[in-house]
Enzyme design. Structure first.
Site, mmCIF file in Angstrom:
data_model
loop_
_atom_site.group_PDB
_atom_site.id
_atom_site.type_symbol
_atom_site.label_atom_id
_atom_site.label_comp_id
_atom_site.label_asym_id
_atom_site.label_seq_id
_atom_site.Cartn_x
_atom_site.Cartn_y
_atom_site.Cartn_z
ATOM 1 N N HIS A 1 0.806 -1.235 0.000
ATOM 2 C CA HIS A 1 0.000 0.000 0.000
ATOM 3 C C HIS A 1 0.831 1.273 0.000
ATOM 4 O O HIS A 1 0.258 2.359 0.111
ATOM 5 C CB HIS A 1 -0.912 0.057 1.227
ATOM 6 C CG HIS A 1 -1.967 -0.997 1.252
ATOM 7 N ND1 HIS A 1 -3.233 -0.797 0.771
ATOM 8 C CD2 HIS A 1 -1.934 -2.272 1.696
ATOM 9 C CE1 HIS A 1 -3.942 -1.891 0.924
ATOM 10 N NE2 HIS A 1 -3.177 -2.808 1.483
ATOM 11 N N LYS B 1 0.286 14.402 1.465
ATOM 12 C CA LYS B 1 -1.094 14.620 1.012
ATOM 13 C C LYS B 1 -1.356 16.108 0.764
ATOM 14 O O LYS B 1 -2.368 16.487 0.197
ATOM 15 C CB LYS B 1 -2.085 14.057 2.031
ATOM 16 C CG LYS B 1 -1.987 12.537 2.164
ATOM 17 C CD LYS B 1 -2.985 11.999 3.171
ATOM 18 C CE LYS B 1 -2.788 10.517 3.471
ATOM 19 N NZ LYS B 1 -3.417 9.625 2.475
ATOM 20 N N THR C 1 -8.792 6.442 -1.821
ATOM 21 C CA THR C 1 -10.125 5.872 -2.027
ATOM 22 C C THR C 1 -11.190 6.919 -1.723
ATOM 23 O O THR C 1 -12.322 6.807 -2.198
ATOM 24 C CB THR C 1 -10.338 4.631 -1.131
ATOM 25 O OG1 THR C 1 -9.866 4.943 0.184
ATOM 26 C CG2 THR C 1 -9.602 3.422 -1.653
ATOM 27 N N LYS D 1 -8.977 13.553 4.948
ATOM 28 C CA LYS D 1 -8.085 12.393 4.957
ATOM 29 C C LYS D 1 -7.093 12.578 6.096
ATOM 30 O O LYS D 1 -7.070 13.640 6.716
ATOM 31 C CB LYS D 1 -7.349 12.244 3.625
ATOM 32 C CG LYS D 1 -6.678 13.529 3.104
ATOM 33 C CD LYS D 1 -6.022 13.312 1.747
ATOM 34 C CE LYS D 1 -6.952 13.472 0.590
ATOM 35 N NZ LYS D 1 -7.144 12.276 -0.199
ATOM 36 N N ARG D 2 -6.276 11.556 6.362
ATOM 37 C CA ARG D 2 -5.228 11.728 7.378
ATOM 38 C C ARG D 2 -4.360 12.927 7.022
ATOM 39 O O ARG D 2 -4.214 13.252 5.845
ATOM 40 C CB ARG D 2 -4.326 10.475 7.414
ATOM 41 C CG ARG D 2 -4.896 9.292 8.147
ATOM 42 C CD ARG D 2 -3.916 8.124 8.122
ATOM 43 N NE ARG D 2 -3.653 7.683 6.768
ATOM 44 C CZ ARG D 2 -2.460 7.298 6.313
ATOM 45 N NH1 ARG D 2 -1.411 7.304 7.110
ATOM 46 N NH2 ARG D 2 -2.309 6.896 5.071
ATOM 47 N N LYS E 1 -15.053 7.969 -3.407
ATOM 48 C CA LYS E 1 -16.300 8.247 -2.664
ATOM 49 C C LYS E 1 -16.877 9.587 -3.101
ATOM 50 O O LYS E 1 -18.093 9.745 -3.244
ATOM 51 C CB LYS E 1 -16.024 8.236 -1.154
ATOM 52 C CG LYS E 1 -15.648 6.850 -0.643
ATOM 53 C CD LYS E 1 -14.971 6.857 0.727
ATOM 54 C CE LYS E 1 -14.217 5.550 0.930
ATOM 55 N NZ LYS E 1 -13.241 5.583 2.026
#
Ligand code: F58
Length: 811
Positions: free
Chosen positions: A355, A549, A651, A543-544, A655
């Protein structure tokens, strides 16, 4: 599942009486939630038993998905939806004066995962059951899930997540299925009739007790099992013999140490720390899981060599990689097989998903720690490594560098990703670009050594939770347009594209989005006090928190917008609401500073009258599956802005699109495939490509000071971090400033800023054309079908696990 309305009402009243001794009027919301849940539990149990019976009788091949994390979300509503009971239940309760939606809020949301990896495991479980595949989960029943996040004085504070405090109605404790797991001690070797036996002595024994959670398939009678293991002391832990000898503290010490194993989920970002308790957790659930699989297998089969034909074990990242030597141990030490037979079986049973490509996230353990905690497992791993290195030597004689770079044990460390690759028959990445990077960079040597072993399985999400359950109005609109077949065949969503220009459908979709946004407006008001304009663009980044990110890039864009609005309050932009949510690992300083910066900025911007309410910034605390279920349906814009090459898949991006939001994103992870699916006109792509990022890392040539000096917007923003512009201590955000300038901006925030800002301008322009925008939204929904985890799981089932659906017959 079948129950008539009147029957349900009657059962409900009876349950309240027998469980709580109360009538409806006196019963609390929680009493009512429990009563309903117990009725459902009873209904599910029947199908569960039938499913297991049929799996066993037909000797169906089973797959077991081993994962340290399952980020499940609430189940009541999901069970009702999948069991086909939602409408009956809603009406029955309404007739008793009870609101089903309110009861659902009573359920705790088990946060047994950090983020995407754990949520993926949960989506996979749902899809396996929905597809009628004999697939089960194996994990840990953490007493405390991921911490509860509170924002105090703009800063993240972590509180324990005591999700079990009121009990958990969906678990079934199976004390009779408990097994023993052994730690530490010594290995004694003994030769009996020419065979070397290894006897484990002076170990510490821990009891692993399974708690089973049912996984209900959609409209198909299938109920699979998620088995979560809890660590307990043997003999109830209290060793009276020791007590009598005055060793009370020792007895208590044992009890405490055992309790620790399944006590808490490690809150981690993509940075890995070699803590002994984490290794203990890993071995604990892997050893328990494998024992229970073998025990079940032996009830119906006698030949261990047939194991791979009947059982597949999948490991979710390297966290369960000790499954390789542990299965070897069971086959050799317990079942008496030779090394060669055991190795052939192990390597045909285990498959592995990677991952991440972040080197700092790849697990390694020191030999010392590993050997002390798992002496026999170490011996086996050592032998696996010896044999593997020998085969490397045969192929690359004298190439020590290559061998060292591939060896499972090197530099006094055990490399778990290497063990997982060597000990499995399939290794997959989670999006095409990620798999390509694994093959061409991170695991290039392995890919060359094992041609054909690496493959791609692009992630997916269960559209039943993320649309049917969480956005019922949109689900209804789709069904009204194209029928309900998309629920089982998400590919059929494509047909919804035909309605892209249908005015009535457009109008309904607009109203649905509006009503979902209103829900969020109210939530924001209630939880933060901020008044948000429902007609503003909802730009959502959830998100985290992690530097790669790039929440920071979003912040920079907000700061720039704010600066421009202060210069010109009449600037022609559609009002925007920037919504953030997500947790930062407790020890990850920059992530927590980023959260703080958002909150500080929010307090500055939200009360600035000058900018005429054109900009709002909201941070919602304690991101969870439930919060996500509210936010995805309300989003207009989906922020997917990681540095290209770093986000394996993502992911959340799926969504959002499924709920009609439009992505602004980099060519990273599954964004690339989303771009392919919706076409260039229905997504906003910007930024460096992964090739450009690799080139910079390999050849240099990036200097963030150049951008600071050449782009006045960036200079202003960076200085604003440290010059007292923000209503907080002047030096508070110095570390962020430094990471971007002195440390040369590892994730290219400054480099991508200009193209990101331009993409936002284009987005703003497009939003003004209401027709165009809603068409984009419909295109996104229509092309989301391939990102259903049903598609992903079908590929795993056919191409990796070789399992097939079973039609469960149950009354
Ligand atoms: C995520 N990994 C990836 N790790 O970041 C994301 O791109 C991908 O979509 C997702 O997996 C599913 O494949 C992830 O969530 C963790 O949470 C780790 C848990 C263990 C410690 C380190 C972080």
């Amino acid at each position: 599942m079948l129950i008539r309305k009147e029957e349900l009402k009657q059962h409900f009243v009876t349950k309240l009486q027998t469980m709580f001794g109360k009538g409806i009027e006196e019963a609390s919301e929680n009493n009512k939630y429990m009563a309903l849940s117990w009725i459902l539990r009873d209904l599910i149990s029947k199908h569960w038993i039938d499913t297991n019976k049929q799996y066993t009788q037909n000797k169906e091949k089973q797959v077991y998905y081993f994962s340290m994390e399952f980020l499940l979300g609430r189940f009541l509503d999901m069970y009702l939806v999948n069991g086909g009971l939602k409408d009956t239940c809603r009406v029955a309760l309404a007739e008793l004066g009870i609101d089903l939606d309110e009861l659902e809020q009573q359920e705790s949301d088990p946060g047994l995962g950090n983020g995407g990896l754990g949520r993926l495991a949960a989506c996979f479980m749902e899809s396996m059951a929905a597809l009628g595949l004999p697939g089960h989960g194996c994990g840990i029943r953490y007493k405390y899930g991921l911490f509860e996040q509170k924002i105090v004085d703009n800063y993240q504070v972590e509180l324990p997540d005591n999700w079990l405090k009121d009990g958990y109605v969906w678990e079934f404790r199976k004390a009779d299925k408990a097994v023993t797991v052994k730690f530490g001690g010594k290995i004694r070797e003994e030769v009996v009739e020419g065979r070397r036996n290894f006897i484990h002595e002076e170990y510490e024994a821990v009891l692993a007790v399974p708690y089973d959670v049912p996984l209900v398939g959609y409209d198909n009678n299938t109920v699979n099992t998620l088995r979560l293991w809890s660590a307990e002391t043997i003999d109830d832990g209290f060793d009276f013999a020791s007590f009598n000898r005055g060793e009370y503290l020792q007895a208590m010490g044992y009890q405490n140490a055992v309790g620790q194993i399944s006590k808490i989920l490690y809150p981690q970002d993509d940075f890995y720390e070699g803590r002994v308790l984490r290794l203990k957790q890993q071995y604990f659930f892997v050893a328990a899981g494998l024992q229970s699989i073998i025990r079940r297998y032996k009830k119906t089969h006698s030949d261990m060599k047939e194991l791979p034909k009947n059982v597949a074990v999948h490991i979710n990242d390297t966290h369960p990689a000790v499954a390789v030597p542990e299965l070897m141990r069971i086959l050799m030490d317990d079942e008496g097989l030779s090394w060669d037979d055991a190795w052939a079986i192990t390597r045909s049973t285990i498959s592995y998903t990677n991952h991440t490509i972040m080197p700092e996230a790849l697990e390694t353990w020191t030999i010392d720690m590993f050997k002390t905690l798992l002496p026999r497992i170490y011996m086996i791993t050592y032998e696996i490594n010896e044999r593997f290195c020998r085969s490397l030597w045969e192929k690359f004689p004298g190439d020590w560098d290559k061998i060292k770079g591939m060896a499972i044990i090197s530099d006094d460390m055990l490399h778990m990703a290497r063990l997982a690759v060597v000990g499995s028959y399939s290794v997959n990445g989670v999006a095409q670009i990620h798999t390509d990077i694994l093959k061409e960079h991170i695991m290039k040597d392995f890919h060359e050594f094992y041609p054909g072993k690496f493959n791609n399985k692009t992630n997916g999400i269960t559209h039943r939770r993320w649309l049917l359950k969480s956005n019922p109005q949109l689900a209804q609109l789709i069904t009204d347009c194209i029928g309900s077949s998309w629920i089982k065949e998400p590919d059929h969503l494509k047909e919804f594209a035909k309605f892209a220009t249908d005015k009535r459908v457009q109008e309904r979709l607009r109203n649905i989005k509006q009503s979902n946004k209103e829900t969020v407006v109210n939530y924001i008001k209630e939880h933060t006090g901020i008044a948000v304009n429902v007609n503003s663009i909802f730009d959502v980044h959830i998100k985290r928190f992690h530097a790669y990110k790039r929440q920071m890039l979003n912040i920079f864009h907000i700061m720039d917008l704010y600066n421009r609005l202060r210069d010109n309050p009449d600037l022609d932009i559609t009002p925007r609401t920037f919504i953030f949510a997500g947790k930062g690992a407790p020890g990850y300083y920059i992530a927590k500073q980023t959260i703080k910066l958002i909150n500080v900025l929010a307090s500055l911007i939200n009360k600035d009258k000058l900018i005429k309410n054109k900009l709002k910034v909201v941070f919602l605390e304690n991101y969870s599956v439930s919060l996500g279920e509210m936010l995805f349906p309300a989003a207009d814009v989906s922020e997917q802005i990681s540095t290209a090459s770093k986000e394996a898949s993502g992911t959340g991006n799926m969504k959002f699109m499924l709920n009609g939001a439009v992505t602004i994103g980099t060519m990273d992870g599954a964004n690339v495939e989303i771009h392919d699916a919706v076409g260039n006109d229905n997504i906003f792509i910007f930024g460096l490509t992964s090739k450009q990022v690799f080139d910079y890392y390999l050849h240099g040539g990036y200097d963030s000071w150049d951008l600071y000096n050449s782009d006045p917007r960036l200079k202003t923003i960076l200085e604003q971090l440290v010059n007292g512009f923000l209503p907080y201590q002047r030096e508070e955000f110095r570390a962020i400033y430094q990471s971007l300038l002195s440390n040369n901006d590892e994730f290219f925030v400054l480099q991508d800023f200009d193209s990101y800002a331009k993409a936002h301008v284009a987005l703003d322009e497009r939003y003004k054309d209401k027709d165009k925008w809603i068409q984009m939204s419909i295109q996104n929904i229509s092309h989301a079908g391939i990102f259903s985890s049903d598609r992903t799981i079908r590929q795993y089932a056919e191409e990796i696990w070789h399992i097939k659906p079973v039609n469960i017959i149950s009354r």
